[in-house]
Motif scaffolding. Structure first.
Motif, short mmCIF file in Angstrom:
data_model
loop_
_atom_site.label_atom_id
_atom_site.label_comp_id
_atom_site.label_asym_id
_atom_site.label_seq_id
_atom_site.Cartn_x
_atom_site.Cartn_y
_atom_site.Cartn_z
N PRO A 153 28.79 11.24 -2.86
CA PRO A 153 27.84 10.15 -2.65
C PRO A 153 26.37 10.59 -2.70
O PRO A 153 25.48 9.76 -2.86
N HIS A 154 26.13 11.90 -2.55
CA HIS A 154 24.75 12.41 -2.55
C HIS A 154 24.29 12.85 -3.94
O HIS A 154 23.21 13.41 -4.09
N THR A 155 25.12 12.57 -4.95
CA THR A 155 24.76 12.92 -6.32
C THR A 155 23.49 12.18 -6.74
O THR A 155 23.41 10.96 -6.59
N PRO A 156 22.48 12.89 -7.24
CA PRO A 156 21.25 12.21 -7.67
C PRO A 156 21.54 11.12 -8.69
O PRO A 156 22.35 11.32 -9.61
N GLY A 157 20.93 9.96 -8.52
CA GLY A 157 21.13 8.85 -9.44
C GLY A 157 22.36 8.02 -9.18
O GLY A 157 22.64 7.08 -9.94
N MET A 158 23.09 8.32 -8.13
CA MET A 158 24.31 7.57 -7.83
C MET A 158 24.01 6.10 -7.53
O MET A 158 24.76 5.20 -7.91
N PHE A 159 22.88 5.85 -6.84
CA PHE A 159 22.55 4.48 -6.44
C PHE A 159 21.14 4.11 -6.93
O PHE A 159 20.25 4.94 -6.99
N ARG A 160 20.98 2.83 -7.21
CA ARG A 160 19.64 2.31 -7.46
C ARG A 160 18.92 2.18 -6.12
O ARG A 160 19.54 1.84 -5.11
N ASN A 161 17.63 2.47 -6.09
CA ASN A 161 16.89 2.34 -4.84
C ASN A 161 15.62 1.53 -5.05
O ASN A 161 15.20 1.26 -6.18
N MET A 162 14.99 1.15 -3.95
CA MET A 162 13.88 0.20 -3.99
C MET A 162 12.63 0.76 -4.67
O MET A 162 11.73 0.00 -5.03
N SER A 163 12.55 2.08 -4.82
CA SER A 163 11.38 2.64 -5.48
C SER A 163 11.40 2.41 -6.99
O SER A 163 10.40 2.61 -7.66
N GLU B 195 0.81 -1.22 0.00
CA GLU B 195 0.00 0.00 0.00
C GLU B 195 0.84 1.27 0.00
O GLU B 195 0.31 2.37 -0.16
N LEU B 196 2.16 1.12 0.19
CA LEU B 196 3.03 2.29 0.21
C LEU B 196 3.19 2.87 -1.19
O LEU B 196 3.39 2.13 -2.15
N PRO B 197 3.12 4.19 -1.34
CA PRO B 197 3.50 4.80 -2.62
C PRO B 197 4.95 4.44 -2.94
O PRO B 197 5.78 4.27 -2.05
N GLY B 198 5.26 4.31 -4.22
CA GLY B 198 6.60 3.89 -4.63
C GLY B 198 7.71 4.73 -4.06
O GLY B 198 8.77 4.21 -3.67
N ASN B 199 7.49 6.05 -3.97
CA ASN B 199 8.59 6.92 -3.50
C ASN B 199 8.89 6.74 -2.01
O ASN B 199 9.89 7.26 -1.52
N GLN B 200 8.04 6.00 -1.29
CA GLN B 200 8.29 5.76 0.13
C GLN B 200 9.45 4.79 0.37
O GLN B 200 9.89 4.61 1.50
N LEU B 201 9.92 4.16 -0.70
CA LEU B 201 11.04 3.21 -0.57
C LEU B 201 12.33 3.75 -1.18
O LEU B 201 13.31 3.02 -1.31
N GLU B 202 12.35 5.03 -1.51
CA GLU B 202 13.51 5.56 -2.22
C GLU B 202 14.73 5.72 -1.32
O GLU B 202 15.86 5.88 -1.82
N HIS B 203 14.56 5.65 -0.01
CA HIS B 203 15.72 5.73 0.89
C HIS B 203 16.44 4.39 1.03
O HIS B 203 17.51 4.34 1.62
N ILE B 204 15.86 3.34 0.49
CA ILE B 204 16.49 2.03 0.59
C ILE B 204 17.35 1.80 -0.65
O ILE B 204 16.85 1.58 -1.74
N LEU B 205 18.67 1.88 -0.45
CA LEU B 205 19.63 1.77 -1.54
C LEU B 205 20.03 0.32 -1.75
O LEU B 205 20.04 -0.48 -0.81
N ILE B 206 20.39 0.00 -2.99
CA ILE B 206 20.63 -1.39 -3.38
C ILE B 206 22.10 -1.60 -3.78
O ILE B 206 22.63 -0.85 -4.61
N ASP B 207 22.72 -2.59 -3.19
CA ASP B 207 24.03 -3.06 -3.64
C ASP B 207 23.87 -4.53 -4.04
O ASP B 207 23.87 -5.42 -3.19
N ASP B 208 23.73 -4.76 -5.34
CA ASP B 208 23.53 -6.13 -5.82
C ASP B 208 24.79 -6.98 -5.67
O ASP B 208 24.70 -8.20 -5.48
N ASN B 209 25.97 -6.34 -5.78
CA ASN B 209 27.22 -7.09 -5.69
C ASN B 209 27.34 -7.85 -4.37
O ASN B 209 27.86 -8.98 -4.33
N HIS B 210 26.88 -7.24 -3.30
CA HIS B 210 27.02 -7.84 -1.97
C HIS B 210 25.67 -8.19 -1.35
O HIS B 210 25.59 -8.49 -0.16
N LYS B 211 24.62 -8.11 -2.15
CA LYS B 211 23.26 -8.43 -1.70
C LYS B 211 22.93 -7.69 -0.40
O LYS B 211 22.60 -8.28 0.64
N LEU B 212 23.02 -6.36 -0.51
CA LEU B 212 22.75 -5.50 0.64
C LEU B 212 21.72 -4.44 0.27
O LEU B 212 21.81 -3.80 -0.78
#
Length: 318
Positions: A118-128, A64-81
């Protein structure tokens, strides 16, 4: 106030961990015994969260969460984090580490990365940005990390850094937010204050957060003072690595070892901002009703992460 058995366990383990750490040198901090103690504390924190979430369940589920509610969760696929970053809780250094983990920097020296990068927009993929099947797979199979902090200490850190500071970032917040706070909450402001927004008092900041002004809604919800529970949804996402700012070095060491990235060293602070020592001085500027209103904003953070107000008002408001 209900005191969970897990909270008592957490306190006992924290006492043991701190006792152990005070007796060992920096070179010995990553020994196996220390990691085992830190992991025990981590598990106790997870249980504390689960217990609090059972007593105070969320009013919505993950779908039920809007998609942007997960944008703080960053993804590192290399280390599954999955890492939910929280502003004012070591997120710059952990974003630096994510750059190294993701091969976005050609050195393992964390501090060699300029703080703004590190705060550059688009630097990391996120859950949203991921599909529901991909999201569900990650939540089931990846390590999920969050680092938390005393809510009022984090709030004061944001105020001091963004509205009292002299950096370029502070000037931006003073111009964009400070001027509007002064206009709304100060009687007879000077022309200089209205123009620069550079002298917002802590009481004015507290009034700004606790008054539901539609005119200020766009800046009240800024990530730097949003509750952690609103950013990371710990009752919907079962975090497997729960760190605290108070034990940042040990918790970061555990996280890096857990994802097999032990060759990276989390920076050891040579000094701190001193925010925790200044809590009483700043909050003594507020009357108790205003502190209660602030507490109500962050009540879920206090409940879920096991903090209290003893060091501010001498007793808990829960």
């Amino acid at each position: 106030m209900h005191v969970s058995k897990y909270y008592l366990v957490l306190l006992n383990i924290l006492f043991c961990v701190r006792g152990q750490i005070s007796d060992i040198s920096e070179n010995d901090i990553d020994n196996e015994h220390s990691l085992e103690l830190t992991q025990s504390l981590n598990l106790a924190r997870q249980e504390l969260i689960q217990d609090a979430c059972k007593r105070f369940p969320p009013k919505y589920d993950l779908d039920e969460l809007p998609g942007n509610q997960l944008e703080h969760i960053l993804i590192d696929d290399n280390h599954k984090l999955l890492y939910c970053y929280v502003p004012k809780v070591a997120c710059t250094n952990w974003k630096r580490i994510l750059m190294i983990l993701g091969d976005k920097w050609n050195s393992t020296d964390v501090l060699s990365i300029p703080a703004s990068v590190p705060h550059t927009p688009g630097m990391f993929r996120n859950m949203s940005t991921v599909s529901k099947p991909e999201r569900d797979y990650m939540l089931e199979n990846y390590q999920k990390m969050i680092i938390v902090r005393n809510p009022f200490e984090r709030l004061l850190s944001a105020y001091r850094n963004k509205l009292e500071g002299v950096t370029q970032s502070a000037r931006y917040f003073q111009t964009r937010v400070g001027r509007r706070i002064i206009k709304e909450f100060r009687e007879n402001p000077s022309n200089e204050s209205l123009e620069l927004g550079h002298d917002v008092t802590f009481k004015e900041f507290a009034l700004f957060l606790t008054n539901s002004s539609e005119e200020l809604a766009d800046v009240v919800n800024n990530e730097h003072w949003q509750p952690i529970t609103n950013l990371c949804h710990p009752c919907l996402i079962k975090y497997t690595l729960v760190g605290k700012y108070e034990t940042l070095l040990e918790d970061s060491l555990l996280a890096l070892n857990t994802i097999n990235a032990g060759s990276i060293r989390f920076p050891q602070l040579t000094h701190t901002s001193g925010t925790s020592d200044k809590l009483y001085r700043y909050f003594s500027q507020l009357d108790l009703p205003l502190i209660r209103k602030l507490y109500k904003l962050y009540i879920n953070d206090y409940r879920i992460f096991g903090y209290d107000l003893d060091n501010i008002v001498g007793f808990d408001l829960g």
